[in-house]
Design a protein around this motif. Structure first.
Motif, PDB file in Angstrom:
ATOM      1  N   HIS A  30       0.701  -0.811 -14.214  1.00 35.61           N
ATOM      2  CA  HIS A  30      -0.662  -0.296 -14.273  1.00 35.61           C
ATOM      3  C   HIS A  30      -1.055  -0.055 -15.723  1.00 35.61           C
ATOM      4  O   HIS A  30      -0.209   0.092 -16.599  1.00 35.61           O
ATOM      5  CB  HIS A  30      -0.792   1.006 -13.464  1.00 35.61           C
ATOM      6  CG  HIS A  30       0.122   2.104 -13.921  1.00 35.61           C
ATOM      7  ND1 HIS A  30       1.484   2.122 -13.645  1.00 35.61           N
ATOM      8  CD2 HIS A  30      -0.127   3.234 -14.641  1.00 35.61           C
ATOM      9  CE1 HIS A  30       2.031   3.210 -14.162  1.00 35.61           C
ATOM     10  NE2 HIS A  30       1.082   3.899 -14.780  1.00 35.61           N
TER      11      HIS A  30
ATOM     12  N   LEU B 119      -9.928   1.790   4.113  1.00 32.82           N
ATOM     13  CA  LEU B 119      -9.617   0.392   3.830  1.00 32.82           C
ATOM     14  C   LEU B 119      -9.130  -0.258   5.116  1.00 32.82           C
ATOM     15  O   LEU B 119      -8.395   0.352   5.892  1.00 32.82           O
ATOM     16  CB  LEU B 119      -8.503   0.277   2.777  1.00 32.82           C
ATOM     17  CG  LEU B 119      -8.658   1.038   1.464  1.00 32.82           C
ATOM     18  CD1 LEU B 119      -7.455   0.750   0.571  1.00 32.82           C
ATOM     19  CD2 LEU B 119      -9.948   0.681   0.768  1.00 32.82           C
TER      20      LEU B 119
ATOM     21  N   GLN C 283      -2.577  -6.483  -1.437  1.00 39.31           N
ATOM     22  CA  GLN C 283      -3.576  -5.641  -2.113  1.00 39.31           C
ATOM     23  C   GLN C 283      -4.615  -6.580  -2.693  1.00 39.31           C
ATOM     24  O   GLN C 283      -4.524  -7.004  -3.833  1.00 39.31           O
ATOM     25  CB  GLN C 283      -2.925  -4.811  -3.219  1.00 39.31           C
ATOM     26  CG  GLN C 283      -3.893  -3.970  -4.050  1.00 39.31           C
ATOM     27  CD  GLN C 283      -3.372  -3.685  -5.450  1.00 39.31           C
ATOM     28  OE1 GLN C 283      -2.172  -3.575  -5.664  1.00 39.31           O
ATOM     29  NE2 GLN C 283      -4.280  -3.568  -6.410  1.00 39.31           N
TER      30      GLN C 283
ATOM     31  N   ILE D  58     -11.995  -1.633  -6.228  1.00 45.07           N
ATOM     32  CA  ILE D  58     -12.274  -0.388  -5.515  1.00 45.07           C
ATOM     33  C   ILE D  58     -11.855   0.758  -6.424  1.00 45.07           C
ATOM     34  O   ILE D  58     -10.718   0.783  -6.916  1.00 45.07           O
ATOM     35  CB  ILE D  58     -11.480  -0.320  -4.199  1.00 45.07           C
ATOM     36  CG1 ILE D  58     -11.770  -1.552  -3.324  1.00 45.07           C
ATOM     37  CG2 ILE D  58     -11.816   0.967  -3.435  1.00 45.07           C
ATOM     38  CD1 ILE D  58     -10.764  -1.742  -2.216  1.00 45.07           C
TER      39      ILE D  58
ATOM     40  N   PHE E 129     -11.042   4.588  -6.616  1.00 43.54           N
ATOM     41  CA  PHE E 129     -10.679   5.744  -5.806  1.00 43.54           C
ATOM     42  C   PHE E 129     -10.782   7.025  -6.631  1.00 43.54           C
ATOM     43  O   PHE E 129     -10.482   7.025  -7.835  1.00 43.54           O
ATOM     44  CB  PHE E 129      -9.233   5.621  -5.306  1.00 43.54           C
ATOM     45  CG  PHE E 129      -8.976   4.437  -4.432  1.00 43.54           C
ATOM     46  CD1 PHE E 129      -9.184   4.491  -3.063  1.00 43.54           C
ATOM     47  CD2 PHE E 129      -8.499   3.247  -4.976  1.00 43.54           C
ATOM     48  CE1 PHE E 129      -8.934   3.397  -2.245  1.00 43.54           C
ATOM     49  CE2 PHE E 129      -8.247   2.145  -4.174  1.00 43.54           C
ATOM     50  CZ  PHE E 129      -8.470   2.221  -2.810  1.00 43.54           C
TER      51      PHE E 129
ATOM     52  N   ILE F  24     -13.498   7.137  -1.982  1.00 42.04           N
ATOM     53  CA  ILE F  24     -13.929   5.958  -2.733  1.00 42.04           C
ATOM     54  C   ILE F  24     -15.219   6.317  -3.439  1.00 42.04           C
ATOM     55  O   ILE F  24     -16.175   6.766  -2.806  1.00 42.04           O
ATOM     56  CB  ILE F  24     -14.156   4.748  -1.799  1.00 42.04           C
ATOM     57  CG1 ILE F  24     -12.828   4.326  -1.153  1.00 42.04           C
ATOM     58  CG2 ILE F  24     -14.767   3.574  -2.563  1.00 42.04           C
ATOM     59  CD1 ILE F  24     -12.981   3.255  -0.084  1.00 42.04           C
TER      60      ILE F  24
ATOM     61  N   PHE G 149      -7.908   4.008 -10.082  1.00 44.71           N
ATOM     62  CA  PHE G 149      -7.798   5.417  -9.731  1.00 44.71           C
ATOM     63  C   PHE G 149      -8.470   6.233 -10.830  1.00 44.71           C
ATOM     64  O   PHE G 149      -8.053   6.193 -11.982  1.00 44.71           O
ATOM     65  CB  PHE G 149      -6.328   5.818  -9.582  1.00 44.71           C
ATOM     66  CG  PHE G 149      -5.613   5.058  -8.491  1.00 44.71           C
ATOM     67  CD1 PHE G 149      -5.670   5.489  -7.175  1.00 44.71           C
ATOM     68  CD2 PHE G 149      -4.893   3.901  -8.767  1.00 44.71           C
ATOM     69  CE1 PHE G 149      -5.018   4.796  -6.162  1.00 44.71           C
ATOM     70  CE2 PHE G 149      -4.231   3.200  -7.771  1.00 44.71           C
ATOM     71  CZ  PHE G 149      -4.290   3.643  -6.466  1.00 44.71           C
TER      72      PHE G 149
ATOM     73  N   PHE H 215      -7.301  -2.094  -7.793  1.00 44.58           N
ATOM     74  CA  PHE H 215      -7.413  -0.693  -7.414  1.00 44.58           C
ATOM     75  C   PHE H 215      -7.530   0.140  -8.684  1.00 44.58           C
ATOM     76  O   PHE H 215      -6.667   0.058  -9.575  1.00 44.58           O
ATOM     77  CB  PHE H 215      -6.192  -0.235  -6.620  1.00 44.58           C
ATOM     78  CG  PHE H 215      -6.190  -0.655  -5.168  1.00 44.58           C
ATOM     79  CD1 PHE H 215      -7.122  -1.543  -4.665  1.00 44.58           C
ATOM     80  CD2 PHE H 215      -5.234  -0.141  -4.303  1.00 44.58           C
ATOM     81  CE1 PHE H 215      -7.114  -1.924  -3.323  1.00 44.58           C
ATOM     82  CE2 PHE H 215      -5.201  -0.508  -2.960  1.00 44.58           C
ATOM     83  CZ  PHE H 215      -6.142  -1.407  -2.464  1.00 44.58           C
TER      84      PHE H 215
ATOM     85  N   LEU I 160       0.824  -1.206   0.000  1.00 48.06           N
ATOM     86  CA  LEU I 160       0.000   0.000   0.000  1.00 48.06           C
ATOM     87  C   LEU I 160       0.863   1.263   0.000  1.00 48.06           C
ATOM     88  O   LEU I 160       0.531   2.259  -0.652  1.00 48.06           O
ATOM     89  CB  LEU I 160      -0.939  -0.015   1.204  1.00 48.06           C
ATOM     90  CG  LEU I 160      -2.016  -1.111   1.153  1.00 48.06           C
ATOM     91  CD1 LEU I 160      -2.710  -1.231   2.501  1.00 48.06           C
ATOM     92  CD2 LEU I 160      -3.030  -0.820   0.054  1.00 48.06           C
TER      93      LEU I 160
END
Length: 296
Positions: A271, A59, A286, A250, A252, A183, A292, A290, A29
């Motif tokens: 990514h 989280l 993780q 999730i 963000f 979130i 973003f 994730f 993280l």
């Protein structure tokens, strides 16, 4: 602290992410640009290292700190520990097990869950120490009520009443280098997305939930349930094996996708970029994808 809106619909409170090791979760993280809070120890064998966001959500990476205490708690009927054990037995030690909703009255939620035949067990009250980055400590107290479909081990939901909110300054804990400040969406997969409407509508206290298809609007976020193919088409991430319901991603909110992408690149985090979203696949520490998303 008021956690339920005037309409009675519950907001998103936090997300539970089982992990094998808090050290591993903290390292992952941190490399993703998050500030991670000091370790919190539960009185029933589990421990966490939370990531707090400016919108009030957070989280909760969750590990087993004391195996014997966790076993004893489960044997005594502690639903939180029992559901964590069931998830790990089904999915392994890394993942995303629960979406948690804010409430002002966990007892009322429990009564609704029982009436609907969706209660996962008795309520749970507990307290734990909370420490901020400066070392200031206070006590956080909670009462939880649990909801789940029968025979479901991959996911559950619960309502969290904050009986006592710690009087500590979280500002430093919310200043994330990746720019995340909230979130905006939680994404689950299901073999039969439409069949999850009743569970979710009861859990969030919104009889009309699901009227907009498989997106369930909460006061502060959206909970989406997608079929496996739709999930993979949207994020480019494999949905995994068949499931009644499993939380997978999730989303963000960040101010600048370019700044977030630059940080991830600098930290050698693989990514993918799709429009105004950045996708980071799950990894050890993780337990979810994730995403973003740039939000003005």
């Amino acid at each position: 602290m008021t956690r339920t809106t005037a309409t009675g619909i519950h907001p998103l409170d936090h997300l539970v992410l089982p992990t094998r090791s808090l050290d591993e979760a903290r390292a992952r993280l941190t490399s993703l640009g998050f500030v991670v809070a000091p370790t919190g120890i539960h009185p029933f064998g589990t421990e966490n290292c939370c990531v707090f966001l400016a919108d009030g959500t957070y989280l909760e990476p969750l590990a087993i700190g004391n195996q014997q205490a966790a076993l004893d708690a489960a044997a005594e009927g502690n639903v939180f520990v029992k559901r964590d054990r069931a998830y790990r037995d089904s999915r392994g030690d890394e993942g995303f097990s629960a979406a948690v909703l804010g409430t002002d009255d966990a007892d009322a939620d429990h009564a609704r869950y029982v009436e609907a035949g969706l209660s996962a067990g008795d309520t749970l009250s507990f307290s734990r120490a909370f420490t901020d980055t400066s070392g200031k400590s206070d006590v956080a107290s909670f009462k939880l009520a649990f909801a789940s479909a029968s025979n479901a081990t991959d996911a559950f939901l619960f309502a969290c009443q904050r009986i006592n909110a710690p009087k500590v300054d979280r500002t430093a804990l919310q200043a994330h280098a990746n720019g995340a400040f909230g979130i905006v969406e939680v994404v689950a997969v299901s073999d039969q997305p439409a069949e999850q409407s009743r569970l979710i509508s009861v859990a969030v206290n919104d009889p009309a939930a699901g009227d907009e298809g498989n997106a369930f609007p909460l006061p502060n976020a959206t909970l989406s349930v997608l079929g496996a193919e739709s999930f993979t088409a949207r994020f480019g991430v494999p949905a995994g094996s068949s499931t009644k319901l499993r939380f997978m991603a999730i989303v963000f909110a960040v101010r600048s996708a370019d700044a977030t992408s630059s940080l991830l690149a600098a930290n050698a985090i693989q990514h993918d970029i799709a429009g105004n979203e950045i996708v980071v696949r799950p990894a050890s520490g993780q337990g979810a994808a994730f995403i973003f998303r740039e939000v003005p």
